[in-house]
Design an enzyme around this catalytic site. Structure first.
Site, PDB file in Angstrom:
ATOM      1  N   ASP A 179      10.386  -5.128   8.047  1.00  0.00           N
ATOM      2  CA  ASP A 179       9.452  -4.191   8.650  1.00  0.00           C
ATOM      3  C   ASP A 179       9.923  -3.703  10.011  1.00  0.00           C
ATOM      4  O   ASP A 179       9.643  -4.307  11.047  1.00  0.00           O
ATOM      5  CB  ASP A 179       8.041  -4.789   8.756  1.00  0.00           C
ATOM      6  N   ASP A 193       2.132 -11.047   7.584  1.00  0.00           N
ATOM      7  CA  ASP A 193       2.570 -10.271   6.410  1.00  0.00           C
ATOM      8  C   ASP A 193       3.971  -9.711   6.625  1.00  0.00           C
ATOM      9  O   ASP A 193       4.610  -9.238   5.683  1.00  0.00           O
ATOM     10  CB  ASP A 193       1.589  -9.138   6.093  1.00  0.00           C
ATOM     11  N   GLY A 204       0.807  -1.207   0.000  1.00  0.00           N
ATOM     12  CA  GLY A 204       0.000   0.000   0.000  1.00  0.00           C
ATOM     13  C   GLY A 204       0.843   1.261   0.000  1.00  0.00           C
ATOM     14  O   GLY A 204       0.330   2.367  -0.187  1.00  0.00           O
TER      15      GLY A 204
HETATM   16  P1  AMP Z   1       2.784  -2.727   8.130  1.00  0.00           P
HETATM   17  O1  AMP Z   1       2.129  -2.320   9.377  1.00  0.00           O
HETATM   18  O2  AMP Z   1       3.893  -1.818   7.741  1.00  0.00           O
HETATM   19  O3  AMP Z   1       3.201  -4.141   8.111  1.00  0.00           O
HETATM   20  O4  AMP Z   1       1.699  -2.558   6.970  1.00  0.00           O
HETATM   21  C1  AMP Z   1       0.492  -3.281   6.957  1.00  0.00           C
HETATM   22  C2  AMP Z   1      -0.311  -2.916   5.742  1.00  0.00           C
HETATM   23  O5  AMP Z   1      -0.700  -1.548   5.780  1.00  0.00           O
HETATM   24  C3  AMP Z   1       0.401  -3.096   4.404  1.00  0.00           C
HETATM   25  O6  AMP Z   1      -0.539  -3.515   3.464  1.00  0.00           O
HETATM   26  C4  AMP Z   1       0.888  -1.715   4.098  1.00  0.00           C
HETATM   27  O7  AMP Z   1       1.085  -1.516   2.716  1.00  0.00           O
HETATM   28  C5  AMP Z   1      -0.274  -0.873   4.609  1.00  0.00           C
HETATM   29  N1  AMP Z   1       0.144   0.488   4.968  1.00  0.00           N
HETATM   30  C6  AMP Z   1       0.842   0.877   6.053  1.00  0.00           C
HETATM   31  N2  AMP Z   1       1.035   2.218   6.051  1.00  0.00           N
HETATM   32  C7  AMP Z   1       0.432   2.690   4.939  1.00  0.00           C
HETATM   33  C8  AMP Z   1       0.284   3.987   4.368  1.00  0.00           C
HETATM   34  N3  AMP Z   1       0.791   5.080   4.944  1.00  0.00           N
HETATM   35  N4  AMP Z   1      -0.393   4.077   3.211  1.00  0.00           N
HETATM   36  C9  AMP Z   1      -0.913   2.993   2.618  1.00  0.00           C
HETATM   37  N5  AMP Z   1      -0.798   1.752   3.095  1.00  0.00           N
HETATM   38  C10 AMP Z   1      -0.137   1.590   4.241  1.00  0.00           C
HETATM   39 MG    MG Z   2       4.682  -4.760   6.745  1.00  0.00          MG
END
Ligand code: AMP
Ligand code: MG
Length: 531
Positions: free
Chosen positions: A301, A291, A131
């Protein structure tokens, strides 16, 4: 989809209930953008070979980065660039800033957003995906090893849901620093190649400077990638993914009697080694969702992760981990839990008889905790100077951990200062304990155990210093250097710290402040996800 008998409860191995107590540039990098923006190159020598895009159509969406207004190359990892066979001189330039901000697609790149799902804090989200990231493509390094080049913070994609697709400078630099420190500590991890400021603002609780991180990974395949397709009943795609992952990461599995079971075991082994590494350095990942669990066995991450100062197995840093699911001591059981979720996606592949497949994978998943214990013990033995294993070592190690817990001793310094004892200085370590007598009792048993090792005290001390770091990214120091960079545009403190934490085992005069723990009486340190 059928679920493993192992179930969705946290599972702990009986032998683990005490390990630790489980509950439910060079010039790595370098100067500032001003010094960089001299290059006039118009081409970069990426030789992309995009196997994911080629072989796994249907697992991604081709996409392009959002343009940024004023890209500036803030950090560039020349050492890593050299390993990757990239032309650093050409990339330390406005061309590099254009490429690593996503403004310019280098020749041969095929930017795409990968699809994945994932269990987040135990809840299944069927559609997550990139995302705020894009895979630019893959390159092979000077040894022929394949790597993904990914931009993180490159704007919205079809997977963005309500997010802005952006990243703020602080979290980008945090990931840069901690992932490079982890690599230097010998922990499998994604790496940081570049950090670019965008000139645009990102809105979180307040307006922040925007940035893009260029991340290098063995691949970005996750447990969640398999879950995305398994949950939709797309078994043929799951098979393609597994075949791809086997070819890319575990080619020996192809020749096994049951290749997909062997694949599972290989991923489990890599993840068990990884979590054992984390535990041995006091690292708390903070968001061990499926994920964020790689197929390659690399740490990925670096959102809410942090290193523990005072040893407490219940330590949690993440502000959103309200129930302590990802607390330090829970990491080994979460490892098993996450791998059980991978196993579920492979049931249709392992054996035509589904009951048999379930049985085999259940056995496989139950072996994960044993893999972890073996890997953990191997590391912990070395940390206390033991080379030839004995049955009671686990008790000795756990007694030290209990003493550290009781004595509120700093995790990193306790292990590092053990070697001082062998060099005749017994004070530096015992004074880390609130009641040094607790340590003294352990020390005398340790000495008896060491007397059965066949190395001199001096050699033993030297080899302990090779596995017990003196410099880790201490939370209070990380915050300090990030604040200087973000609030005052001063990147030099960050660079100084980076050069210290990327040589974590070499104690150097003048670097004492980097080794000091944070104030024990301060408000507990909290981390946030918002990268
Ligand atoms: P994470 O917490 O980094 O593992 O992300 C979990 C999900 O949220 C993934 O699909 C990321 O791509 C999405 N995500 C996290 N932050 C953002 C953001 N600022 N904009 C869009 N998608 C996000
Ligand atoms: Mg992630």
């Amino acid at each position: 989809m059928r679920l493993l008998a192992l179930g969705h409860e946290l599972h702990t191995h009986p032998a683990m209930d005490k390990i630790p107590q489980l509950k439910d540039v060079v010039f790595i990098v370098t100067s500032q953008a001003e010094n960089f923006e001299t290059g006039e190159s118009t081409q970069a020598n990426f030789e992309f070979d995009n196997s994911f895009a080629r072989e796994l159509e249907g697992c991604y969406l081709p996409w392009e980065a959002e343009k940024v207004s004023e890209p500036r190359l803030l950090m560039f990892n020349c050492e890593l660039a050299a390993e990757l066979g990239l032309d650093a001189a050409a990339l330390v330039s406005s061309l590099g800033a254009e490429i690593f901000s996503g403004n310019r697609v280098p020749n041969g790149a095929k930017p795409l957003a990968q699809a994945y799902a994932g269990h987040q804090f135990g809840q299944f989200s069927p559609k997550l995906g990139d995302g705020r990231a894009l895979l630019l493509g893959e390159i092979k390094d000077t040894c022929g090893k394949r790597h993904d080049i990914q931009l993180k913070g490159s704007g919205r994609t079809p997977f963005s849901r309500n997010g802005d697709g952006k990243a703020a400078l602080g979290p980008v630099l945090r990931e840069y620093l901690v992932s490079e420190a982890m690599n230097a500590l010998g922990v499998p991890t994604t790496r940081a190649l570049a950090a670019v400021t965008t000139g645009d603002q990102v809105f979180r609780e307040t307006a922040l400077p925007g940035a893009v991180l260029t991340r290098i990974a063995a691949s970005h395949l996750r447990v969640g990638t398999f879950q995305f397709f398994a949950a939709r009943g797309e078994t043929e795609i799951v098979r393609q993914l597994a075949d791809y992952a086997i070819a890319r990461h575990y080619p020996a599995a192809r020749d096994a009697d049951k290749p997909y079971l062997e694949f599972f075991t290989a991923v489990a082994q890599a993840q068990a080694l990884l979590v054992a590494e984390w535990m041995s350095i006091g690292f708390i990942h903070g968001v061990m969702n499926t994920d964020n669990t790689t197929i390659s066995g690399e740490t990925i991450d670096y959102g809410p992760c942090a290193f523990m100062d005072v040893y407490d197995p219940d330590t949690v840093f993440s502000s959103i981990d309200l129930r302590g699911r990802y607390a330090y001591a829970n990491q080994p059981s979460i490892l098993t839990w996450n791998l059980a979720r991978l196993a579920e996606t492979l049931i249709t592949l392992v054996d035509p008889n589904q009951d048999r497949a379930l049985e085999l994978l259940t056995v496989g998943a139950k072996e994960v905790s044993g893999m972890f214990v073996d890997a953990w013990l191997a590391r912990m033995r070395l940390k206390i100077g033991l080379n030839s294993p004995e049955d009671n070592d686990v008790k000795l190690i756990n007694r030290l951990l209990e003493a550290m817990h009781q004595g509120k001793a700093d995790f990193t310094l306790t292990f590092r200062r053990l070697s001082d004892v062998l060099r005749g200085n017994g004070t530096s370590v015992r004074t880390l304990f609130e009641d040094p007598a607790v340590f003294d009792a352990w020390e005398s048993d340790w000495r008896v155990r060491l007397s059965r090792e066949k190395v001199s005290a001096r050699d033993c001390a030297d080899s302990m210093d090779q596995v017990n770091p003196i410099y880790i990214p201490r939370n209070h120091k990380v915050e300090e250097v990030l604040a200087a960079a973000v609030n005052h545009g001063n990147i030099s403190e960050f660079q100084d710290m980076l050069s210290v934490v990327t040589r974590p085992f070499d104690e150097v005069n003048g670097q004492e402040t980097y080794a000091e723990p944070g104030d024990k009486t301060a408000v507990p340190f909290r981390t946030f996800c918002g990268t």
